[in-house]
Design a protein around this motif. Structure first.
Motif, PDB file in Angstrom:
ATOM      1  N   GLY A 126      15.218 -51.743  38.047  1.00 22.47           N
ATOM      2  CA  GLY A 126      15.562 -52.122  39.403  1.00 22.47           C
ATOM      3  C   GLY A 126      14.620 -53.047  40.152  1.00 22.47           C
ATOM      4  O   GLY A 126      13.636 -52.880  40.481  1.00 22.47           O
ATOM      5  N   LYS A 127      15.299 -54.255  40.375  1.00 23.84           N
ATOM      6  CA  LYS A 127      14.500 -55.290  40.917  1.00 23.84           C
ATOM      7  C   LYS A 127      14.651 -55.579  42.239  1.00 23.84           C
ATOM      8  O   LYS A 127      13.975 -56.297  42.961  1.00 23.84           O
ATOM      9  CB  LYS A 127      14.718 -56.611  39.807  1.00 23.84           C
ATOM     10  CG  LYS A 127      14.244 -56.729  38.701  1.00 23.84           C
ATOM     11  CD  LYS A 127      14.494 -57.692  37.774  1.00 23.84           C
ATOM     12  CE  LYS A 127      13.517 -59.011  38.421  1.00 23.84           C
ATOM     13  NZ  LYS A 127      13.748 -60.192  37.453  1.00 23.84           N
ATOM     14  N   ARG A 128      15.862 -55.295  42.988  1.00 23.87           N
ATOM     15  CA  ARG A 128      16.230 -55.839  44.234  1.00 23.87           C
ATOM     16  C   ARG A 128      16.083 -54.786  45.089  1.00 23.87           C
ATOM     17  O   ARG A 128      16.163 -55.232  46.488  1.00 23.87           O
ATOM     18  CB  ARG A 128      17.914 -56.191  44.195  1.00 23.87           C
ATOM     19  CG  ARG A 128      18.270 -57.461  43.337  1.00 23.87           C
ATOM     20  CD  ARG A 128      19.568 -57.679  43.275  1.00 23.87           C
ATOM     21  NE  ARG A 128      20.431 -56.725  43.006  1.00 23.87           N
ATOM     22  CZ  ARG A 128      21.848 -56.636  43.275  1.00 23.87           C
ATOM     23  NH1 ARG A 128      22.359 -57.756  43.982  1.00 23.87           N
ATOM     24  NH2 ARG A 128      22.623 -55.694  43.017  1.00 23.87           N
ATOM     25  N   GLY A 129      16.013 -53.480  44.946  1.00 21.83           N
ATOM     26  CA  GLY A 129      15.688 -52.471  46.019  1.00 21.83           C
ATOM     27  C   GLY A 129      14.559 -52.387  46.422  1.00 21.83           C
ATOM     28  O   GLY A 129      13.375 -52.941  46.224  1.00 21.83           O
ATOM     29  N   PHE A 130      14.305 -51.454  47.623  1.00 25.21           N
ATOM     30  CA  PHE A 130      13.417 -51.278  48.395  1.00 25.21           C
ATOM     31  C   PHE A 130      12.025 -50.665  47.460  1.00 25.21           C
ATOM     32  O   PHE A 130      10.731 -51.332  47.500  1.00 25.21           O
ATOM     33  CB  PHE A 130      13.410 -50.229  49.500  1.00 25.21           C
ATOM     34  CG  PHE A 130      12.450 -49.826  50.546  1.00 25.21           C
ATOM     35  CD1 PHE A 130      11.400 -50.627  51.025  1.00 25.21           C
ATOM     36  CD2 PHE A 130      11.980 -48.451  50.357  1.00 25.21           C
ATOM     37  CE1 PHE A 130      10.498 -50.188  51.961  1.00 25.21           C
ATOM     38  CE2 PHE A 130      10.991 -47.979  51.179  1.00 25.21           C
ATOM     39  CZ  PHE A 130      10.352 -48.813  51.894  1.00 25.21           C
ATOM     40  N   LEU A 131      12.073 -49.719  46.720  1.00 22.72           N
ATOM     41  CA  LEU A 131      11.224 -48.989  45.851  1.00 22.72           C
ATOM     42  C   LEU A 131      10.802 -49.981  44.579  1.00 22.72           C
ATOM     43  O   LEU A 131       9.585 -50.100  44.455  1.00 22.72           O
ATOM     44  CB  LEU A 131      11.758 -47.619  45.385  1.00 22.72           C
ATOM     45  CG  LEU A 131      11.917 -46.599  46.440  1.00 22.72           C
ATOM     46  CD1 LEU A 131      12.153 -45.195  45.631  1.00 22.72           C
ATOM     47  CD2 LEU A 131      10.742 -46.381  47.332  1.00 22.72           C
ATOM     48  N   GLY A 132      11.808 -50.550  44.021  1.00 24.20           N
ATOM     49  CA  GLY A 132      11.516 -51.471  42.939  1.00 24.20           C
ATOM     50  C   GLY A 132      10.558 -52.528  43.366  1.00 24.20           C
ATOM     51  O   GLY A 132       9.526 -52.931  42.656  1.00 24.20           O
TER      52      GLY A 132
END
Length: 247
Positions: free
Chosen positions: A8-14
């Motif tokens: 997961g590259k684009r999300g908040f946590l990633g």
């Protein structure tokens, strides 16, 4: 050195986890869409953390084809790689001082699906699994699109308009993204497995939160009245995890 794969590259946590952890461990960050190209490398990593999510998993009834965590878990073929499942506090019945053994009573598609995923991964991965039931994580979300809106997302949208709901005695539990990343760091160092709540473990009264924003940002928020509903008040007891990681 501990080797970590973040999916997961684009999300908040990633994005935040990769930025924080890359200076402390060997960290590889990939998009979920590249999963099949990378699946043969999974055994190389000590920890795999998935922060990606399918929109249909959030918004509709459980279907395995939308469960990213289940798909990833099936590619783990060894007894050393630990998988970190990011779950939600919404699997619990809403109340104060929720512990890991509290009554489970998910209401939304998202929380019901997370509980199903928890049970499926426990069967597949057994002891090589850590499940984190997290409260509201707050932090910089600029340039990040969220599939589902959190309380904070809605609050700041209302603040921009200058009118928010009067929450009266309602309370919730929050944790900053910086503290969340620090907790993940300690989990990786100690190779912890099991089920844990992740939160600050305290009541935050929502009107107090809004008052702090008024005081320090001078936005002059107006309160909008609503019936006093206390059906979504909660805070998580975090003692089980805190005893392990000593934060």
């Amino acid at each position: 050195m501990t080797k970590v794969l973040i999916i997961g590259k684009r999300g908040f946590l990633g994005k935040h986890l990769y930025k924080y952890l890359k200076n402390k461990f060997y960290v590889k960050n990939i998009s979920f869409k590249n999963l099949n190209k990378f699946k043969n490398n999974f055994d190389y990593f000590d920890f795999i953390i998935n922060t990606s999510i399918n929109k249909n998993y959030v918004l509709s009834k459980y279907n395995e084809k939308f469960d990213n965590d289940l798909k990833i878990s099936k590619f783990i073929n060894n007894n050393k790689t630990i998988y970190c499942l990011i779950s939600t506090r919404k699997v619990y019945q809403t109340k104060a001082n929720l512990r890991e053994k509290s009554i489970l009573s998910p209401k939304s598609y998202y929380s019901k699906n997370k509980l199903i995923t928890e049970k499926k991964l426990q069967k597949i991965l057994k002891k090589n699994l850590i499940i984190l039931r997290i409260s509201n994580i707050i932090g910089d979300r600029k340039f990040i699109k969220s599939i589902h809106k959190t309380f904070i997302d809605i609050l700041f949208s209302d603040i921009k308009k200058g009118v928010v709901t009067d929450n009266k005695k309602n309370f919730k539990d929050f944790i900053s993204i910086e503290k969340f990343c620090e907790i993940i760091e300690k989990i990786l160092e100690k190779k912890i497995t099991g089920i844990y709540n992740v939160s600050i473990g305290k009541k935050i009264y929502l009107n107090d939160l809004i008052s702090w924003i008024n005081k320090y940002n001078r936005v002059n928020i107006t309160f909008k009245n609503q019936p006093n509903k206390l059906d979504d008040c909660f805070y998580l007891n975090n003692q089980k995890l805190m005893k392990k990681i000593k934060i």
